[in-house]
Write an enzyme that holds these catalytic residues in place. Structure first.
Site, PDB file in Angstrom:
ATOM      1  N   TRP A   1      -7.227   8.469  -3.041  1.00  2.65           N
ATOM      2  CA  TRP A   1      -7.291   9.889  -3.326  1.00  2.65           C
ATOM      3  C   TRP A   1      -7.474   9.431  -5.085  1.00  2.65           C
ATOM      4  O   TRP A   1      -6.908   9.226  -5.642  1.00  2.65           O
ATOM      5  CB  TRP A   1      -7.380  10.428  -2.493  1.00  2.65           C
ATOM      6  CG  TRP A   1      -5.921  11.039  -2.811  1.00  2.65           C
ATOM      7  CD1 TRP A   1      -4.716  10.033  -2.499  1.00  2.65           C
ATOM      8  CD2 TRP A   1      -5.449  11.831  -3.830  1.00  2.65           C
ATOM      9  NE1 TRP A   1      -4.282  10.685  -3.742  1.00  2.65           N
ATOM     10  CE2 TRP A   1      -3.949  11.169  -3.893  1.00  2.65           C
ATOM     11  CE3 TRP A   1      -5.599  12.790  -5.474  1.00  2.65           C
ATOM     12  CZ2 TRP A   1      -2.704  12.573  -4.757  1.00  2.65           C
ATOM     13  CZ3 TRP A   1      -4.540  14.020  -5.257  1.00  2.65           C
ATOM     14  CH2 TRP A   1      -3.544  13.364  -5.857  1.00  2.65           C
TER      15      TRP A   1
ATOM     16  N   ARG B   1       4.179   9.987  -2.638  1.00  2.00           N
ATOM     17  CA  ARG B   1       2.575   9.780  -3.416  1.00  2.00           C
ATOM     18  C   ARG B   1       2.383   9.607  -2.623  1.00  2.00           C
ATOM     19  O   ARG B   1       1.722  10.582  -2.007  1.00  2.00           O
ATOM     20  CB  ARG B   1       2.867   8.994  -4.523  1.00  2.00           C
ATOM     21  CG  ARG B   1       4.074   9.154  -5.324  1.00  2.00           C
ATOM     22  CD  ARG B   1       4.041   8.497  -6.809  1.00  2.00           C
ATOM     23  NE  ARG B   1       4.074   8.817  -7.968  1.00  2.00           N
ATOM     24  CZ  ARG B   1       3.221   9.012  -9.055  1.00  2.00           C
ATOM     25  NH1 ARG B   1       2.385   7.890  -8.876  1.00  2.00           N
ATOM     26  NH2 ARG B   1       3.551   9.904  -9.931  1.00  2.00           N
ATOM     27  N   THR B   2       0.916   9.040  -3.623  1.00  2.00           N
ATOM     28  CA  THR B   2      -0.170   9.005  -2.780  1.00  2.00           C
ATOM     29  C   THR B   2      -0.051   8.503  -1.438  1.00  2.00           C
ATOM     30  O   THR B   2       0.584   7.769  -0.782  1.00  2.00           O
ATOM     31  CB  THR B   2      -1.211   7.750  -3.081  1.00  2.00           C
ATOM     32  OG1 THR B   2      -1.228   7.370  -4.456  1.00  2.00           O
ATOM     33  CG2 THR B   2      -2.307   7.907  -2.505  1.00  2.00           C
ATOM     34  N   GLN B   3      -0.494   9.194  -0.384  1.00  2.00           N
ATOM     35  CA  GLN B   3      -0.572   9.697   1.215  1.00  2.00           C
ATOM     36  C   GLN B   3      -1.807   8.863   1.988  1.00  2.00           C
ATOM     37  O   GLN B   3      -2.771   8.371   1.213  1.00  2.00           O
ATOM     38  CB  GLN B   3       0.147  10.455   1.604  1.00  2.00           C
ATOM     39  CG  GLN B   3       0.337  11.645   1.314  1.00  2.00           C
ATOM     40  CD  GLN B   3       0.602  12.774   1.940  1.00  2.00           C
ATOM     41  OE1 GLN B   3      -0.566  13.089   2.265  1.00  2.00           O
ATOM     42  NE2 GLN B   3       1.594  13.710   1.130  1.00  2.00           N
TER      43      GLN B   3
ATOM     44  N   PHE C   1       0.179  14.606  -6.927  1.00  2.00           N
ATOM     45  CA  PHE C   1       0.163  13.728  -6.395  1.00  2.00           C
ATOM     46  C   PHE C   1       0.470  13.615  -4.604  1.00  2.00           C
ATOM     47  O   PHE C   1       0.213  12.732  -4.558  1.00  2.00           O
ATOM     48  CB  PHE C   1       0.653  13.100  -7.487  1.00  2.00           C
ATOM     49  CG  PHE C   1      -0.947  12.284  -8.654  1.00  2.00           C
ATOM     50  CD1 PHE C   1      -0.453  12.968 -10.005  1.00  2.00           C
ATOM     51  CD2 PHE C   1      -1.622  10.972  -8.419  1.00  2.00           C
ATOM     52  CE1 PHE C   1      -1.034  12.760 -10.642  1.00  2.00           C
ATOM     53  CE2 PHE C   1      -2.641  11.560  -9.249  1.00  2.00           C
ATOM     54  CZ  PHE C   1      -2.330  12.024 -10.744  1.00  2.00           C
TER      55      PHE C   1
END
Lengths: 223, 242
Positions: A8, B19-21, B122
């Site tokens: 994303w 963090r980014t999942q 984030f």
């Protein structure tokens, strides 16, 4: 086995175009009201113009969530200024504040492309134009956003602004009347709407002068 | 020769753990419309685990306080966490015991701030939310995305609904829709999603919120129509084909 990645981006471009023109005793600030994401239109009726102070209006396009957060920060700082100084911030003061606020997030920027318009302390129109990290300049007119590349050359031709490199410095404020400037802005937007897919639906025009503020709406193509 | 395992191999360091999942169990579109007396919202009850439709009784429409209705698409566990945040918000609002209550506008703003602030760290809540309600006669319908993009409108949709439902709504939505007309319009949109969204399931709920209160319907299914001529006689107009 390679894992499937969902990635994303913290940014999105919600599109739109902003324009401002400074006159001898007025300022016109305009922005379209379309909000998009990718190839979809989210809403046709979203205002990109925010009143920061009595004589300062900011039009911002780019990533709408960042724009909203930026507007909130500036509104909050202006309130504190009013408490401390018992007066409204002047447009040039707000211009500096906006620049500093943007640079504060230099390493995770507000994805916002701003045009600040208003009246300076002499009552003359002033327009300040910004990039996303706070670099700014006082100019006679400016366009930002997805349609800026279509509008700026047109404004250069119609307003014939003197070069900022001239000495002695020549005033960049247009000699056009208020009505002529508003008409010019409407022409800018209907032209940009023809060719820029992110510009359209309607344009909101805010006019600031000695008598106060008023706003006009003009419909644009919705395709 | 033994090679030393670097941290980014099998083990992740403490700093990376939030963090980014990726989303795991997800809900698909939510659609909301304003109608004469208030807001109508529709969502199916599917919880997909990638390409598997794992759960078929997920309630994705929930009440928030006295005046609001929240619909969510995206990661279901993140939706449940949002409900916990809202529960606390409403609890504290009620504990003031001052006759005041948070309206849909305020709840929408609160949700926007939560989503945006998580995006700033984030560590987003992987949802697209629809928030609708009525307070003091004022109808309100808004949307927030996982990165904090928010707006209000007379009709909103998340995910595939943006592509398939909103064009229908742009053509057929009116200011003065009756309840029956509103439900028919939502069902038309949901049927369209059922045909074309692979993560849609044919079990949906429609919720209504007005000044008087909120009702969420019992789950039900839509009738679907597969007897299109082009499907029944696919080779008509293309002699020799099969």
């Amino acid at each position: 086995m390679p894992k499937e990645h969902a990635n994303w981006s913290p940014y999105d471009n919600n599109g739109g175009t902003c324009v401002a023109i400074a006159g001898a005793d007025y300022c016109v600030i305009a922005a379209d009201t379309r909000m998009s994401t990718g190839y979809s239109i989210l809403t046709r009726d979203y205002s990109k113009i925010c009143k920061l102070a009595d004589k300062s209006f900011m039009a911002s396009s780019g990533f709408q969530a960042d724009v909203k957060a930026l507007q909130k920060v500036l509104a909050s700082r202006h309130l504190i200024y009013q408490h401390q100084h018992n007066k409204q911030m002047s447009c040039p003061a707000m211009a500096q504040l906006l620049s500093n606020t943007l640079y504060y997030k230099r390493f995770f920027p507000y994805y916002a492309f701003n045009v600040l318009g208003g009246l300076d302390s002499e009552g003359k129109g002033c327009v300040f134009t910004y990039d996303a990290v706070g670099s700014y300049e006082r100019v006679g007119y400016s366009a930002q956003g997805s349609g800026a590349t279509l509008i700026t050359p047109f404004l250069d031709n119609q307003l014939k602004s003197p070069s900022p490199l001239l000495l002695p410095a020549k005033d960049a404020v247009t000699p056009l009347s208020e009505a002529e400037a508003i008409d010019l802005v409407k022409t800018c937007f209907s032209s940009a709407t023809e060719r820029d897919i992110y510009t359209g639906d309607s344009v909101e025009i805010v006019i600031l002068n000695a008598h106060g503020v008023r706003s006009e709406h003009e419909q644009l193509r919705k395709d | 020769m033994v090679s030393s395992q670097s941290e980014s191999g099998l083990l992740s360091s403490e700093g990376d753990s939030q963090r980014t999942q990726y989303p795991y169990v997800t809900g698909t579109s939510v659609i909301g419309i304003k109608y004469k007396d208030g807001i109508l919202m529709a969502a199916d009850m599917g919880g997909s685990y990638g390409s598997t439709i794992r759960y078929k009784s997920v309630e994705r429409l929930k009440q928030v306080g006295k005046h609001s209705l929240l619909g969510a698409s995206g990661e279901i566990s993140d939706f449940q966490e949002i409900l916990r945040y809202l529960d606390e918000l409403i609890l504290h609002d009620n504990m003031w015991d001052d006759g005041n209550s948070l309206g849909p506008k305020e709840v929408h703003n609160y949700l926007t701030r939560i989503m945006y602030n998580r995006r700033n760290k984030f560590d987003p809540l992987w949802n697209s939310l629809v928030l609708g309600g009525v307070k003091n006669g004022q109808k309100y319908l808004g949307s927030v995305s996982m990165i904090g993009v928010h707006f209000e409108d007379s009709h909103v949709a998340t995910g595939f609904g943006n592509h398939l439902a909103r064009p229908i709504l742009r053509e057929e939505w009116r200011e003065d829709l009756s309840f029956e007309e509103g439900v028919k319009l939502l069902e038309k949109c949901m049927r369209n999603l059922l045909y074309r969204d692979r993560s849609a399931v044919n079990k949906l709920q429609i919720a209504k919120i007005t000044e008087d209160g909120l009702t969420i319907s019992q789950p039900y299914s839509l009738k679907t129509f597969w007897n299109f001529g082009a499907f029944q006689n696919p080779t008509v107009g293309a002699e020799g084909s099969w």
